[in-house]
Scaffold this active site. Structure first.
Site, PDB file in Angstrom:
ATOM      1  N   LYS A 267       0.825  -1.208   0.000  1.00 51.42           N
ATOM      2  CA  LYS A 267       0.000   0.000   0.000  1.00 51.42           C
ATOM      3  C   LYS A 267       0.857   1.256   0.000  1.00 51.42           C
ATOM      4  CE  LYS A 267      -4.426  -1.719   1.499  1.00 51.42           C
ATOM      5  NZ  LYS A 267      -5.516  -1.750   2.475  1.00 51.42           N
TER       6      LYS A 267
ATOM      7  N   LYS B 262     -11.158  -3.757  -2.756  1.00 54.28           N
ATOM      8  CA  LYS B 262     -12.054  -2.609  -2.887  1.00 54.28           C
ATOM      9  C   LYS B 262     -11.320  -1.468  -3.578  1.00 54.28           C
ATOM     10  CE  LYS B 262     -13.800  -3.518   1.703  1.00 54.28           C
ATOM     11  NZ  LYS B 262     -12.516  -3.669   2.411  1.00 54.28           N
TER      12      LYS B 262
ATOM     13  N   LYS C  99      -5.087  -9.643  -5.934  1.00 55.54           N
ATOM     14  CA  LYS C  99      -6.279 -10.168  -5.256  1.00 55.54           C
ATOM     15  C   LYS C  99      -7.426  -9.166  -5.456  1.00 55.54           C
ATOM     16  CE  LYS C  99      -6.370  -8.055  -0.794  1.00 55.54           C
ATOM     17  NZ  LYS C  99      -7.424  -7.894   0.106  1.00 55.54           N
TER      18      LYS C  99
HETATM   19  N1  AQP Z   1      -9.602 -11.093  -2.595  1.00 52.16           N
HETATM   20  C1  AQP Z   1      -9.907 -11.625  -1.420  1.00 52.16           C
HETATM   21  N2  AQP Z   1     -10.058 -12.967  -1.285  1.00 52.16           N
HETATM   22  C2  AQP Z   1     -10.378 -13.505  -0.071  1.00 52.16           C
HETATM   23  N3  AQP Z   1     -10.583 -12.775   1.044  1.00 52.16           N
HETATM   24  C3  AQP Z   1     -10.447 -11.437   0.963  1.00 52.16           C
HETATM   25  N4  AQP Z   1     -10.578 -10.449   1.856  1.00 52.16           N
HETATM   26  C4  AQP Z   1     -10.315  -9.272   1.258  1.00 52.16           C
HETATM   27  N5  AQP Z   1     -10.025  -9.452  -0.038  1.00 52.16           N
HETATM   28  C5  AQP Z   1     -10.102 -10.803  -0.267  1.00 52.16           C
HETATM   29  C6  AQP Z   1     -10.944 -10.645   3.263  1.00 52.16           C
HETATM   30  O1  AQP Z   1     -12.070  -9.817   3.536  1.00 52.16           O
HETATM   31  C7  AQP Z   1     -12.021  -9.399   4.893  1.00 52.16           C
HETATM   32  C8  AQP Z   1     -12.276  -7.929   4.990  1.00 52.16           C
HETATM   33  O2  AQP Z   1     -11.217  -7.247   4.333  1.00 52.16           O
HETATM   34  P1  AQP Z   1     -10.832  -5.772   4.763  1.00 52.16           P
HETATM   35  O3  AQP Z   1     -11.919  -4.851   4.453  1.00 52.16           O
HETATM   36  O4  AQP Z   1     -10.452  -5.786   6.191  1.00 52.16           O
HETATM   37  O5  AQP Z   1      -9.531  -5.343   4.028  1.00 52.16           O
HETATM   38  P2  AQP Z   1      -8.658  -5.945   2.898  1.00 52.16           P
HETATM   39  O6  AQP Z   1      -8.222  -7.327   3.211  1.00 52.16           O
HETATM   40  O7  AQP Z   1      -7.571  -4.965   2.656  1.00 52.16           O
HETATM   41  O8  AQP Z   1      -9.736  -5.954   1.729  1.00 52.16           O
HETATM   42  P3  AQP Z   1      -9.742  -5.194   0.390  1.00 52.16           P
HETATM   43  O9  AQP Z   1     -11.045  -5.456  -0.267  1.00 52.16           O
HETATM   44  O10 AQP Z   1      -8.529  -5.489  -0.407  1.00 52.16           O
HETATM   45  O11 AQP Z   1      -9.759  -3.681   0.835  1.00 52.16           O
HETATM   46  P4  AQP Z   1      -8.748  -2.519   0.503  1.00 52.16           P
HETATM   47  O12 AQP Z   1      -8.693  -2.421  -1.011  1.00 52.16           O
HETATM   48  O13 AQP Z   1      -9.380  -1.299   1.109  1.00 52.16           O
HETATM   49  O14 AQP Z   1      -7.441  -2.850   1.123  1.00 52.16           O
HETATM   50  C9  AQP Z   1     -10.651  -9.806   5.443  1.00 52.16           C
HETATM   51  O15 AQP Z   1     -10.791 -10.953   6.240  1.00 52.16           O
HETATM   52  C10 AQP Z   1      -9.858 -10.131   4.203  1.00 52.16           C
HETATM   53  O16 AQP Z   1      -8.875 -11.112   4.436  1.00 52.16           O
END
Ligand code: AQP
Length: 335
Positions: A115, A200, A197
């Protein structure tokens, strides 16, 4: 009498649309466990401040996150849904844990490296992004949660939380259990770009509230095996993002068909995607409909989080009293 249920905590950031990866990788797993564990599911808004965001959008993102969690099967009658910033003990414990956290461990975190690399302006990288895993440790340890169901991307952060619990216990006395991860059947869903992966913040996702038309369009244009340039080229399902979704959502016959026919160029990518598109639409339609029903009831949503914060806070306050006592944060009697 029922034996005491173990406690689960897992959060989601209000950093954009909740997507298929969040659902299959985490929220579905949470919903499947709400009867067997005592569950806490915060919308972790403080975490979402670690990357640039528009404060005018945050209130709706928090609201949408709550609606999405409920629509995905987290029944507020059977689990505690709340907003992290409504329970100030999370940040209070976070500071104390910062004081037993290893800087070297934080600097080695993959998510911090990824990030921070995405930010062109090095000066714009904030300390919150570095300390993200400390706050996550506080979220978990304040409830003495034993189990944390997460996607694969969060495993390193959870290992860090275990390290913090050990360091605190060694320094101040046995207080926190070391939380165990619990992975779902789909710990890493790839994005529509086929490279990262599903996230969001990378705009490579299918939102759980996308309409059937949008789902179809996004999947039709999603990257497949990049070496398969022409319809006549045989493909390799093992490196194809679409095939990994087939394995999760399609019937065994469809999976066998896609696996066999792709390898001999018997089908093209569009044909292969058709069956999957229908499965994704079937999976997300009831969630989307449930989401909009809940979305239309702001009084109910408010009640859920106010009640959730009350339940969460009563536990968090007990833990903080114990922690402060063990850390010596109290007035002496002049003895
Ligand atoms: N691609 C993914 N596959 C499986 N699990 C996923 N998680 C996120 N992306 C995937 C799981 O979703 C839960 C909530 O995630 P988060 O909001 O805490 O943050 P993150 O992991 O950083 O998710 P994002 O969507 O990628 O958000 P951004 O882009 O804001 O960083 C967690 O349990 C995560 O493992």
């Amino acid at each position: 009498m029922n034996p005491k249920r173990q406690r689960i905590l897992s959060g989601i950031q209000p950093s954009g649309d909740i997507h298929l990866g969040n659902y299959l990788g985490a929220i579905k797993n949470w919903a499947e466990n709400i009867n067997n564990y005592e569950c806490f599911f915060p919308i972790v808004d403080y975490h979402a401040m670690t990357i640039p965001y528009d404060p005018r959008e945050m209130p709706n993102r928090i609201y949408n996150g709550i609606c999405a969690n409920i629509a995905c099967g987290l029944d507020p009658e059977r689990c505690t849904i709340f907003v992290q910033s409504f329970v100030p003990e999370h940040t209070e414990l976070c500071w104390i844990l910062t004081c037993v956290s290893s800087l070297g461990s934080l600097e080695r975190m993959t998510q911090f490296k990824e990030k921070s690399q995405r930010q062109a302006d090095r000066e714009g990288i904030n300390t919150g992004l570095l300390a993200y895993p400390v706050l996550m440790a506080a979220d978990i340890l304040i409830y003495k949660a034993e189990v944390v169901p997460v996607g694969e991307d969060q495993i390193q952060h959870l290992e860090f939380a275990r390290e913090v619990a050990r360091r605190f216990n060694n320094t101040f006395g046995e207080t926190f259990p070391e939380p165990e991860p619990k992975l779902s059947q789909a710990p890493r869903i790839m994005g529509l770009d086929g490279k990262n992966k599903m996230s969001k913040s990378l705009n490579n996702h299918i939102a759980i509230v996308d309409s059937p038309e949008v789902i179809e369009e996004k999947l039709r244009t999603a990257v497949t095996d990049e070496n398969r340039k022409r319809r006549s080229d045989p493909g390799d399902p093992d490196v194809c993002n679409i095939f990994s979704l087939h394995k999760l959502l399609s019937t065994p016959e469809e999976v066998a068909w896609a696996n066999r026919e792709c390898r001999v160029a018997g089908i093209g990518c569009i044909e292969c995607k058709k069956a999957l598109i229908q499965h994704v639409i079937d999976l997300l339609t009831p969630i989307r409909e449930g989401y909009y029903q809940i979305y239309a009831k702001p009084d109910y949503v408010r009640e859920v989080v106010v009640e959730g914060a009350k339940r969460a806070r009563s536990i968090a306050q007990q833990t903080m009293a114990e922690v402060k006592d063990k850390c010596g944060l109290k007035l002496g009697g002049g003895e």
